[in-house]
Design a protein around this motif. Structure first.
Motif, PDB file in Angstrom:
ATOM      1  N   ASP A  48      -8.650   1.356   5.864  1.00 54.95           N
ATOM      2  CA  ASP A  48      -7.213   2.035   6.104  1.00 54.95           C
ATOM      3  C   ASP A  48      -7.422   2.881   7.211  1.00 54.95           C
ATOM      4  O   ASP A  48      -7.874   3.860   6.953  1.00 54.95           O
ATOM      5  CB  ASP A  48      -7.082   2.801   4.529  1.00 54.95           C
TER       6      ASP A  48
ATOM      7  N   MET B 118      -3.882  10.601  -2.254  1.00 51.79           N
ATOM      8  CA  MET B 118      -4.427  11.529  -1.460  1.00 51.79           C
ATOM      9  C   MET B 118      -4.172  12.871  -2.100  1.00 51.79           C
ATOM     10  O   MET B 118      -3.428  13.659  -1.396  1.00 51.79           O
ATOM     11  CB  MET B 118      -4.040  11.484   0.299  1.00 51.79           C
TER      12      MET B 118
ATOM     13  N   HIS C 221      -2.541   4.680  -2.949  1.00 53.87           N
ATOM     14  CA  HIS C 221      -3.932   5.674  -2.494  1.00 53.87           C
ATOM     15  C   HIS C 221      -3.255   7.222  -2.606  1.00 53.87           C
ATOM     16  O   HIS C 221      -2.602   7.577  -2.053  1.00 53.87           O
ATOM     17  CB  HIS C 221      -3.680   5.192  -0.994  1.00 53.87           C
TER      18      HIS C 221
ATOM     19  N   HIS D 244       0.906  -1.109   0.097  1.00 59.94           N
ATOM     20  CA  HIS D 244      -0.069   0.015  -0.034  1.00 59.94           C
ATOM     21  C   HIS D 244       0.865   1.040   0.090  1.00 59.94           C
ATOM     22  O   HIS D 244       1.823   1.376   0.898  1.00 59.94           O
ATOM     23  CB  HIS D 244      -0.811   0.112   1.180  1.00 59.94           C
TER      24      HIS D 244
ATOM     25  N   ASP E 193       0.804   5.175   0.034  1.00 58.27           N
ATOM     26  CA  ASP E 193       0.325   6.558   0.270  1.00 58.27           C
ATOM     27  C   ASP E 193       0.973   7.737  -0.260  1.00 58.27           C
ATOM     28  O   ASP E 193       2.045   8.202   0.219  1.00 58.27           O
ATOM     29  CB  ASP E 193       0.131   6.820   1.845  1.00 58.27           C
TER      30      ASP E 193
HETATM   31 ZN    ZN Z   1      -3.655   4.848   2.738  1.00 62.82          ZN
END
Ligand code: ZN
Ligand code: DX5
Length: 216
Positions: A175, A68, A66, A33, A35
């Motif tokens: 998450d 953001m 992911h 994963h 970020d």
């Molecule tokens: Zn995340």
């Protein structure tokens, strides 16, 4: 399908990332994963394309990226090229979510939609059939090691209902604040993928912690 574990490298040791990547490769983890934070959508800046490209050279498992970041459409193609297998964008960051999802799918990646803790699941009613995964944030995004928000259980149940009602194949990813205590409950409520940062990387034996998160 038994649940998947996706360790978040946000909590890894950036001074010796290679070692942590090898640990995840060796472990029972299913995905990496990653970020990505832009300092605008969330109050933190993490890492971006050049770092992910390098990690890809050492990693042997799928990349769950992911994003953001605001207006993620601008970067979908480049994250795909850098090695993303699944790309999640925040519903709150997309004015045209349907378009963003198809941009991801047309790039060849699986498309995920992430929801902040305050964003209702019902927002996805008309898009759930087009979505490969829903990432439910169980903390406010921006930092690892935060406290799990209990309302997430309720959101998993609602999302599961919506998925069944609309005949969708979307997977549910949780998450933030996932630990050895809440993990079994999250899976029994319907979570398919658990992201774990702090619980794995701050533990004495991360590989063993992944094993425990995977087998209960
Ligand atoms: Zn995340
Ligand atoms: C938070 C990130 C998470 C975070 C999870 O903004 O999206 O992936 O790294 O970390 P823990 O498991 O420590 O809450």
């Amino acid at each position: 399908m038994s649940h998947l574990i996706a360790p978040s490298l946000l909590s890894a040791n950036f001074l010796n990332l290679g070692k942590d990547i090898e640990m995840v490769n060796r472990s029972q983890a299913d995905w990496f994963h990653l970020d990505v934070m832009d300092g605008v959508f969330v109050p933190n800046i993490s890492f971006g394309l050049p770092v992910i490209e390098k990690i890809k050279k050492a990693a042997t498992k799928p990349f769950d990226v992911h994003l953001m970041i605001v207006d993620p459409d601008r970067y979908v193609e480049r994250f795909r090229k850098a090695g993303a297998d699944i790309i999640s964008v925040h519903a709150e960051a997309c004015v045209h979510l349907h378009r963003s999802i198809y941009l991801i799918k047309n790039s060849g990646a699986k498309a995920g939609v992430a929801l902040n803790p305050h964003t209702p699941v019902s927002l996805l009613a008309d898009i759930i059939g087009d979505t490969d995964m829903v990432l439910l944030m169980s903390v406010n995004p921006g930092f690892g090691g935060q406290k799990f928000i209990e309302n997430t259980y309720h959101k998993i149940r609602e999302l599961k209902e919506l998925i069944l009602k609309k005949n969708s194949a979307a997977l549910i990813e949780i998450d933030g604040g996932v630990d050895l205590k809440n993990a079994p409950l999250l899976v029994s409520e319907g979570a398919d993928i658990l992201v774990t940062g702090n619980t794995v990387f701050a533990s004495a034996d991360p590989e063993q912690t992944i094993r425990q998160l995977k087998n209960f």
